[in-house]
Scaffold this active site. Structure first.
Site, mmCIF file in Angstrom:
data_model
loop_
_atom_site.group_PDB
_atom_site.id
_atom_site.type_symbol
_atom_site.label_atom_id
_atom_site.label_comp_id
_atom_site.label_asym_id
_atom_site.label_seq_id
_atom_site.Cartn_x
_atom_site.Cartn_y
_atom_site.Cartn_z
ATOM 1 C CG HIS A 176 -2.645 18.166 19.882
ATOM 2 N ND1 HIS A 176 -1.307 18.283 20.355
ATOM 3 C CD2 HIS A 176 -2.409 17.588 18.556
ATOM 4 C CE1 HIS A 176 -0.423 17.419 19.682
ATOM 5 N NE2 HIS A 176 -1.222 17.550 18.385
ATOM 6 C CE LYS A 180 -3.345 14.478 16.539
ATOM 7 N NZ LYS A 180 -3.160 15.555 15.237
ATOM 8 C CG HIS A 217 0.696 13.499 22.177
ATOM 9 N ND1 HIS A 217 -0.101 14.486 22.771
ATOM 10 C CD2 HIS A 217 1.504 14.180 21.427
ATOM 11 C CE1 HIS A 217 0.427 15.463 22.522
ATOM 12 N NE2 HIS A 217 1.241 15.679 21.724
ATOM 13 C CE LYS A 238 9.497 15.439 16.936
ATOM 14 N NZ LYS A 238 8.146 15.837 16.595
HETATM 15 C C1 BG6 Z 1 3.518 17.845 19.905
HETATM 16 C C2 BG6 Z 1 4.870 17.499 19.917
HETATM 17 O O1 BG6 Z 1 2.835 17.578 21.148
HETATM 18 O O2 BG6 Z 1 2.566 16.920 19.050
HETATM 19 C C3 BG6 Z 1 5.615 17.700 18.570
HETATM 20 O O3 BG6 Z 1 5.540 18.359 20.808
HETATM 21 C C4 BG6 Z 1 4.668 16.878 17.735
HETATM 22 O O4 BG6 Z 1 6.742 17.226 18.549
HETATM 23 C C5 BG6 Z 1 3.197 16.988 17.522
HETATM 24 O O5 BG6 Z 1 5.384 16.897 16.297
HETATM 25 C C6 BG6 Z 1 2.391 16.250 16.878
HETATM 26 O O6 BG6 Z 1 1.204 16.478 16.862
HETATM 27 P P1 BG6 Z 1 0.357 15.952 15.311
HETATM 28 O O7 BG6 Z 1 -0.867 16.663 15.730
HETATM 29 O O8 BG6 Z 1 0.928 16.987 14.181
HETATM 30 O O9 BG6 Z 1 0.439 14.716 15.292
#
Ligand code: BG6
Length: 530
Positions: free
Chosen positions: A209, A213, A271, A380
């Site tokens: 995802h 963005k 990511h 985190k």
């Molecule tokens: C997810 C992870 O793919 O992405 C999560 O599994 C993480 O641990 C999240 O919190 C972060 O996504 P975003 O869009 O909130 O930065």
């Protein structure tokens, strides 16, 4: 759902148009496997609501959830659940009338992924919905399920005759595969092979995802639609690059998934490496999906492989201990693990060495980037949610305004803020007004919200539309996923062998462990304040 025709879509909606290519989402049924789960509730069902509100869905469209968890009437249940999810998480505010329009095309089939009869029921339901909504036999299957269920689900879909070749009678069947795609290289290969039993690569959309963005997509526009940046985008002018994905949230309710996974697998393998590829790739010769993806994959191939010694010196992992965030005391990760397993009445695992923070220095061994370090970090329970890509340009020579080595000039930095406030900023040196020559760094800023007004579409909105339009540019190809795993495997293997009992720690609400500062300071550089 939405009733606009496609001709108006391209004119009116910036999501759908561009000088370079125009996308047309096709009529279809989106089938969500695991529709009772968290992702559907928080992201997918609200994303579809927003797309409907923006009038960009195909005019003939419906959603069918599949899985376990419905109570009472399945269709009524999924509609109530979608409503609740939208009220909590939607970008656009909830509107009952618009919701009713959305909900009439939302259905649920209750069934287990290991039950062939349930798949027959799903098939029958899809035929009914298809006739009702004229969706032309086009189907998208969204695998929002644990990886262990993918093989079985794909097998049943195929056995029930629900997978057609793309070419077959003009109707398409596509599959969206969610992360995690594997736990290591071997398991990623297995998942890819399972999907490939039934779907060709051009029917397969592996979602990351972060690629949906806005600012991540803007990396390409920034680089290749402006003439001043690309000539500077290389080791001759760039000192180093920092990619930061900081999260304020702890692991919380996702502990069952996170424990034993950790930040390297959860964030870096996918990511962060994808963002790195967008930042570092060579200009593609067109925007065709495979051309862009080839250029990105080359970056992965050029990543310098890490030896066990490199892992020691270039990679830091750590775990948060109790601390304070926004004035609230929050527990440490090990405490959360113990509480989670106790609550689930499961045996509490020994002291966890799952990392909640990773920082690393990597090199891309090609002509453009030879010798330029890329510093990557994610964690985190850091002080805030903030993600950015920062390109730090080389310092000016130590003459004229930079002549005093004790007070070097701050270098020029271009930072692309991915979230929460999407935008970009260029930090440059300027003269402070007055008779003396005093240099001060100032920022030229662009902010998406104030610049364009309104909120940007959520990543899932964009990505779902792309699947409906058959555009795989922003999805990970099989070889990309496997090459990214190949790069992280030496780190996982070294960690596995080291069998440490304690990881470096950082207090929740701070910017990570001292070891990460030492990593970058050893190169006489510093982490940016984001
Ligand atoms: C997810 C992870 O793919 O992405 C999560 O599994 C993480 O641990 C999240 O919190 C972060 O996504 P975003 O869009 O909130 O930065």
């Amino acid at each position: 759902m939405g009733s606009r025709n496609m001709a108006t879509l391209t004119k009116e909606n910036p999501l759908m148009s561009g000088a370079a290519k125009t996308l047309f989402p096709q009529p279809c049924i989106l089938v969500i496997f695991g529709a009772a789960g968290d992702l559907a509730w928080r992201k997918l069902l609200p994303a579809i609501y927003n797309l409907n509100l923006d009038g960009v869905l195909p005019s003939n469209f419906a959603v069918v959830g599949f899985g376990l968890g419905a109570k009472g009437d399945p269709d009524g249940w999924i509609r109530d659940r979608a409503k609740e999810g939208i009220q909590h998480f939607s970008r656009h505010p909830f509107d009952q009338r618009r919701f009713d329009d959305y909900a009439r095309a939302l259905f649920f089939v209750e069934g287990s992924f290991n039950d062939a009869h349930a798949f027959e029921r799903l098939k029958a339901k899809l035929e009914v919905v298809d006739a009702q909504f004229s969706t032309a036999n086009n189907r998208i299957f969204y695998m929002s399920i644990p990886p262990s269920l993918v093989d079985m689900s794909v097998g049943h879909l195929k056995a029930a005759g629900m997978v057609r070749d793309n070419e077959d009678a003009g109707a398409f069947t596509r599959v969206i595969v969610e992360k995690p795609i594997g736990h290591d290289l071997d398991s990623a290969r297995e998942i890819n092979a399972s999907v490939a039993q039934a779907f060709h690569e051009d029917q397969t959309y592996r979602i990351d995802h972060y690629l949906g963005k806005e600012t991540v997509q803007n990396l390409l526009v920034l680089r290749f639609a402006n003439s001043i940046l690309e000539p500077l985008w290389n080791g001759k002018y760039v000192d180093h690059v920092q990619i930061t994905v900081a999260e304020e949230e702890g692991v919380g309710s996702r502990l069952g998934y996170y424990e034993g996974v950790g930040a390297l697998r959860d964030m870096v393998q996918n990511h962060i490496l994808q963002v790195l590829c967008m930042t570092a790739m060579e200009p593609p010769f067109s925007l065709a999906p495979n051309v862009v993806r080839d250029a990105k994959t080359e970056v992965l191939h050029c990543l310098r492989p890490l030896t066990p010694n490199d892992v020691e010196t270039s990679v830091v992992r750590a775990q948060y201990i109790a601390g304070e965030i926004d004035g609230q005391v929050v527990p440490g990760y090990r405490r959360e693990v113990a509480d989670y397993f106790a609550k689930a009445n499961k045996p509490i695992p020994g002291d966890s060495t799952t990392e909640t923070y990773v920082a690393m220095r990597v090199f891309i061994d090609n002509w453009r980037w030879a010798g330029v370090p890329f510093y990557l970090r994610t964690g985190k329970r850091l002080p805030k949610r903030a993600s950015e890509v920062a390109i730090q340009f080389r310092a000016v020579p130590q003459i004229l305004f930079n002549a005093n080595p004790d007070v070097p000039l701050e270098p020029t930095v271009l930072s692309i803020r991915v979230q929460p406030e999407e935008g970009l900023a260029l930090r440059i040196a300027t003269k402070l007004p007055g008779p003396k020559v005093r240099i001060y760094p100032v920022k030229m800023e662009f902010n998406y919200n104030t610049g364009f007004g309104g909120s940007s579409p959520e990543a899932y909105e964009r990505l779902l539309l792309d699947v409906m339009a058959g555009d795989a540019t922003l999805f990970m190809r099989r070889d990309q996923v496997e090459t990214a795993w190949q790069f992280v495997m030496p780190i996982l293997e070294s960690w596995e062998h080291s069998r440490v009992r304690y990881l470096p720690e950082y207090r929740a609400g701070t910017w990570g462990p001292l070891e990460a500062d030492k990593l970058i300071e050893a190169d006489r550089r510093q982490w940016r304040t984001v």
